[in-house]
Motif scaffolding. Structure first.
Motif, PDB file in Angstrom:
ATOM      1  N   GLY A   1      45.443  50.713  52.703  1.00 18.91           N
ATOM      2  CA  GLY A   1      46.329  51.859  52.773  1.00 18.91           C
ATOM      3  C   GLY A   1      47.448  51.748  51.757  1.00 18.91           C
ATOM      4  N   LEU A   2      48.381  52.681  51.809  1.00 18.13           N
ATOM      5  CA  LEU A   2      49.456  52.738  50.824  1.00 18.13           C
ATOM      6  C   LEU A   2      50.314  51.488  50.801  1.00 18.13           C
ATOM      7  CD1 LEU A   2      50.619  56.455  51.193  1.00 18.13           C
ATOM      8  CD2 LEU A   2      49.343  55.425  49.303  1.00 18.13           C
ATOM      9  N   VAL A   3      50.493  50.864  51.961  1.00 10.12           N
ATOM     10  CA  VAL A   3      51.343  49.665  52.015  1.00 10.12           C
ATOM     11  C   VAL A   3      50.511  48.386  52.045  1.00 10.12           C
ATOM     12  CG1 VAL A   3      53.258  50.873  53.112  1.00 10.12           C
ATOM     13  CG2 VAL A   3      51.504  49.819  54.541  1.00 10.12           C
ATOM     14  N   GLY A   4      49.223  48.512  51.734  1.00 12.26           N
ATOM     15  CA  GLY A   4      48.372  47.327  51.638  1.00 12.26           C
ATOM     16  C   GLY A   4      47.637  46.945  52.899  1.00 12.26           C
ATOM     17  N   GLN A   5      47.835  47.700  53.981  1.00 14.14           N
ATOM     18  CA  GLN A   5      47.152  47.367  55.227  1.00 14.14           C
ATOM     19  C   GLN A   5      45.669  47.705  55.133  1.00 14.14           C
ATOM     20  OE1 GLN A   5      48.712  50.118  54.684  1.00 14.14           O
ATOM     21  NE2 GLN A   5      48.043  51.800  55.978  1.00 14.14           N
ATOM     22  N   VAL A   6      44.838  46.883  55.783  1.00  7.76           N
ATOM     23  CA  VAL A   6      43.394  47.104  55.755  1.00  7.76           C
ATOM     24  C   VAL A   6      43.039  48.281  56.657  1.00  7.76           C
ATOM     25  CG1 VAL A   6      41.131  46.123  56.287  1.00  7.76           C
ATOM     26  CG2 VAL A   6      42.894  44.687  55.259  1.00  7.76           C
ATOM     27  N   MET A   7      42.258  49.211  56.098  1.00  5.02           N
ATOM     28  CA  MET A   7      41.812  50.372  56.853  1.00  5.02           C
ATOM     29  C   MET A   7      40.301  50.339  57.098  1.00  5.02           C
ATOM     30  SD  MET A   7      43.981  53.233  54.730  1.00  5.02           S
ATOM     31  CE  MET A   7      43.710  54.528  55.917  1.00  5.02           C
ATOM     32  N   GLY A   8      39.618  49.539  56.303  1.00  5.44           N
ATOM     33  CA  GLY A   8      38.173  49.453  56.425  1.00  5.44           C
ATOM     34  C   GLY A   8      37.610  48.603  55.304  1.00  5.44           C
ATOM     35  N   VAL A   9      36.309  48.704  55.095  1.00  6.22           N
ATOM     36  CA  VAL A   9      35.635  47.899  54.061  1.00  6.22           C
ATOM     37  C   VAL A   9      34.502  48.727  53.451  1.00  6.22           C
ATOM     38  CG1 VAL A   9      34.266  45.838  53.591  1.00  6.22           C
ATOM     39  CG2 VAL A   9      36.132  45.725  55.253  1.00  6.22           C
ATOM     40  N   ILE A  10      34.378  48.650  52.131  1.00  2.00           N
ATOM     41  CA  ILE A  10      33.226  49.238  51.463  1.00  2.00           C
ATOM     42  C   ILE A  10      32.344  48.092  50.977  1.00  2.00           C
ATOM     43  CG2 ILE A  10      34.503  49.424  49.270  1.00  2.00           C
ATOM     44  CD1 ILE A  10      32.729  51.894  48.653  1.00  2.00           C
ATOM     45  N   ALA A  11      31.063  48.166  51.275  1.00  3.51           N
ATOM     46  CA  ALA A  11      30.131  47.090  50.904  1.00  3.51           C
ATOM     47  C   ALA A  11      29.046  47.620  49.980  1.00  3.51           C
ATOM     48  CB  ALA A  11      29.502  46.489  52.162  1.00  3.51           C
ATOM     49  N   ILE A  12      28.762  46.863  48.943  1.00  2.00           N
ATOM     50  CA  ILE A  12      27.693  47.186  47.994  1.00  2.00           C
ATOM     51  C   ILE A  12      26.601  46.127  48.142  1.00  2.00           C
ATOM     52  CG2 ILE A  12      27.099  47.613  45.585  1.00  2.00           C
ATOM     53  CD1 ILE A  12      29.212  49.535  46.547  1.00  2.00           C
ATOM     54  N   TYR A  13      25.403  46.568  48.529  1.00  2.00           N
ATOM     55  CA  TYR A  13      24.270  45.660  48.700  1.00  2.00           C
ATOM     56  C   TYR A  13      23.331  45.764  47.496  1.00  2.00           C
ATOM     57  CZ  TYR A  13      25.584  45.800  53.683  1.00  2.00           C
ATOM     58  OH  TYR A  13      26.258  45.732  54.890  1.00  2.00           O
ATOM     59  N   HIS A  14      22.826  44.592  47.063  1.00  2.00           N
ATOM     60  CA  HIS A  14      21.855  44.563  45.960  1.00  2.00           C
ATOM     61  C   HIS A  14      20.574  43.882  46.436  1.00  2.00           C
ATOM     62  CE1 HIS A  14      24.406  45.971  42.592  1.00  2.00           C
ATOM     63  NE2 HIS A  14      25.378  45.513  43.345  1.00  2.00           N
ATOM     64  N   ARG A  15      19.477  44.177  45.742  1.00  2.00           N
ATOM     65  CA  ARG A  15      18.170  43.636  46.121  1.00  2.00           C
ATOM     66  C   ARG A  15      17.842  42.323  45.425  1.00  2.00           C
ATOM     67  NH1 ARG A  15      16.548  47.780  48.933  1.00  2.00           N
ATOM     68  NH2 ARG A  15      17.060  49.892  48.284  1.00  2.00           N
ATOM     69  N   GLU A  16      18.730  41.887  44.558  1.00  2.00           N
ATOM     70  CA  GLU A  16      18.555  40.594  43.900  1.00  2.00           C
ATOM     71  C   GLU A  16      19.829  39.783  44.087  1.00  2.00           C
ATOM     72  OE1 GLU A  16      17.693  41.304  39.853  1.00  2.00           O
ATOM     73  OE2 GLU A  16      15.703  42.188  40.220  1.00  2.00           O
ATOM     74  N   ALA A  17      19.686  38.467  44.171  1.00  2.00           N
ATOM     75  CA  ALA A  17      20.868  37.607  44.275  1.00  2.00           C
ATOM     76  C   ALA A  17      21.697  37.762  43.001  1.00  2.00           C
ATOM     77  CB  ALA A  17      20.436  36.153  44.461  1.00  2.00           C
ATOM     78  N   CYS A  18      22.959  38.099  43.165  1.00  2.00           N
ATOM     79  CA  CYS A  18      23.794  38.334  41.992  1.00  2.00           C
ATOM     80  C   CYS A  18      25.269  38.364  42.373  1.00  2.00           C
ATOM     81  CB  CYS A  18      23.411  39.658  41.311  1.00  2.00           C
ATOM     82  SG  CYS A  18      23.545  41.097  42.401  1.00  2.00           S
ATOM     83  N   SER A  19      26.123  38.198  41.383  1.00  2.00           N
ATOM     84  CA  SER A  19      27.567  38.302  41.567  1.00  2.00           C
ATOM     85  C   SER A  19      28.070  39.422  40.670  1.00  2.00           C
ATOM     86  CB  SER A  19      28.258  36.979  41.219  1.00  2.00           C
ATOM     87  OG  SER A  19      27.977  36.615  39.881  1.00  2.00           O
ATOM     88  N   PRO A  20      29.174  40.061  41.020  1.00  2.00           N
ATOM     89  CA  PRO A  20      29.655  41.202  40.239  1.00  2.00           C
ATOM     90  C   PRO A  20      30.299  40.811  38.919  1.00  2.00           C
ATOM     91  CG  PRO A  20      31.198  40.702  41.988  1.00  2.00           C
ATOM     92  CD  PRO A  20      30.018  39.808  42.207  1.00  2.00           C
ATOM     93  N   THR A  21      30.122  41.661  37.931  1.00  2.00           N
ATOM     94  CA  THR A  21      30.818  41.484  36.666  1.00  2.00           C
ATOM     95  C   THR A  21      32.238  42.039  36.821  1.00  2.00           C
ATOM     96  OG1 THR A  21      30.160  43.672  35.870  1.00  2.00           O
ATOM     97  CG2 THR A  21      28.654  41.838  35.435  1.00  2.00           C
ATOM     98  N   GLY A  22      33.065  41.823  35.825  1.00  2.00           N
ATOM     99  CA  GLY A  22      34.414  42.362  35.875  1.00  2.00           C
ATOM    100  C   GLY A  22      34.407  43.875  35.994  1.00  2.00           C
ATOM    101  N   ALA A  23      33.500  44.536  35.282  1.00  2.00           N
ATOM    102  CA  ALA A  23      33.396  45.992  35.336  1.00  2.00           C
ATOM    103  C   ALA A  23      32.964  46.463  36.722  1.00  2.00           C
ATOM    104  CB  ALA A  23      32.407  46.488  34.281  1.00  2.00           C
ATOM    105  N   GLN A  24      32.063  45.712  37.343  1.00  2.00           N
ATOM    106  CA  GLN A  24      31.606  46.085  38.679  1.00  2.00           C
ATOM    107  C   GLN A  24      32.714  45.901  39.711  1.00  2.00           C
ATOM    108  OE1 GLN A  24      28.118  43.540  38.626  1.00  2.00           O
ATOM    109  NE2 GLN A  24      26.760  45.330  38.544  1.00  2.00           N
ATOM    110  N   ILE A  25      33.497  44.837  39.557  1.00  2.00           N
ATOM    111  CA  ILE A  25      34.625  44.628  40.470  1.00  2.00           C
ATOM    112  C   ILE A  25      35.615  45.785  40.363  1.00  2.00           C
ATOM    113  CG2 ILE A  25      36.663  43.195  40.919  1.00  2.00           C
ATOM    114  CD1 ILE A  25      34.964  40.754  40.211  1.00  2.00           C
ATOM    115  N   GLN A  26      35.920  46.199  39.126  1.00  2.00           N
ATOM    116  CA  GLN A  26      36.831  47.319  38.923  1.00  2.00           C
ATOM    117  C   GLN A  26      36.260  48.595  39.529  1.00  2.00           C
ATOM    118  OE1 GLN A  26      40.077  47.291  37.432  1.00  2.00           O
ATOM    119  NE2 GLN A  26      39.951  49.219  38.579  1.00  2.00           N
ATOM    120  N   SER A  27      34.964  48.779  39.383  1.00  2.00           N
ATOM    121  CA  SER A  27      34.300  49.955  39.943  1.00  2.00           C
ATOM    122  C   SER A  27      34.437  49.985  41.464  1.00  2.00           C
ATOM    123  CB  SER A  27      32.820  49.945  39.552  1.00  2.00           C
ATOM    124  OG  SER A  27      32.115  50.945  40.244  1.00  2.00           O
TER     125      SER A  27
END
Length: 231
Positions: free
Chosen positions: A139-165
């Motif tokens: 939220g506006l003051v940094g409180q957690v309101m929920g979580v968005i999760a991105i699932y992939h079909r291959e074992a992988c870690s996010p790139t810097g661009a993906q983290i920003q996305s």
């Protein structure tokens, strides 16, 4: 169970496209002013277009701030969503619960070897999900309101661009949730004001009836007093 996944989430992972900036929200989320589930589903669809081949879910922290409830995950089967919804948050919970508890991104490169997925590992394997990146929605003051999760079909870690996305998408989700929360709060206030006004009107009506009754009794009293000398 692979076949149960929606076609939007099918296929191999492809390069991530740029997620829209938070300022693009009104253009990218046309259902913003509809119901919250519809708005969150629009965010999920946007995330899946931004991360081709991936599957996305949004979980909402409950009022007690102890459990995550399903917000939207149209590309995941209902049985999976029902199983995940209501999961407790905590330092050793599933990735979304851990991300919500710690208010930080949790990256699981390989679901099959990560202890955070111990309770859902076989489920994820049946669905062909191998990696999960969970980002808190703040939220506006940094409180957690929920979580968005991105699932992939291959074992992988996010790139810097993906983290920003993912962070951009979480901001979009935050604005949607906050706007709907504000609308719900405004509607609640308006309802209470209406109920209060109705009660005040009822009280005023009873008071007016009482005044009329007192006036009638006083008139009757003085009528009797005027008649007494003639008796």
């Amino acid at each position: 169970m692979d076949s149960e996944l929606n076609d939007r989430g099918a296929g191999e992972d492809k390069p991530t496209t740029a997620a829209p900036s938070p300022e693009a929200l009104p253009l990218q989320v046309p259902s913003l002013y509809q119901t919250l589930p519809e708005s969150l589903e629009a965010i999920v669809m946007l995330a899946e277009r931004t991360h081709p081949g991936a599957v996305t879910s949004i979980m909402i922290l409950d009022e007690a701030r102890e459990h995550l409830l399903l917000g939207a995950a149209p590309s995941l089967p209902d049985i999976y969503n029902q199983t995940i919804s209501g999961s407790a948050i905590g330092p050793d919970a599933n990735p979304c619960g851990t991300a919500a508890f710690g208010n930080c991104m949790v990256v699981v490169e390989d679901i099959q070897s990560d202890p955070l997925w111990a309770n859902f590992k076989s489920f994820a394997e049946e669905l062909g999900l191998r990696a999960c990146w969970s980002q808190p929605i703040r939220g506006l003051v940094g409180q957690v309101m929920g979580v968005i999760a991105i699932y992939h079909r291959e074992a992988c870690s996010p790139t810097g661009a993906q983290i920003q996305s993912i962070q951009n998408l979480s901001v979009l989700a935050s604005r949607v949730i906050e706007r709907h929360t504000a609308k719900a709060a405004t509607a609640e206030i308006e309802l209470r004001l209406s109920e209060t006004s109705l009660r005040l009107n009822q009280v005023e009506k009873r008071a007016d009836n009482e005044r009329r009754s007192v006036a009638r009794r006083e008139a009757f009293y003085w009528t009797i007093m005027e008649m007494l000398p003639a008796l």
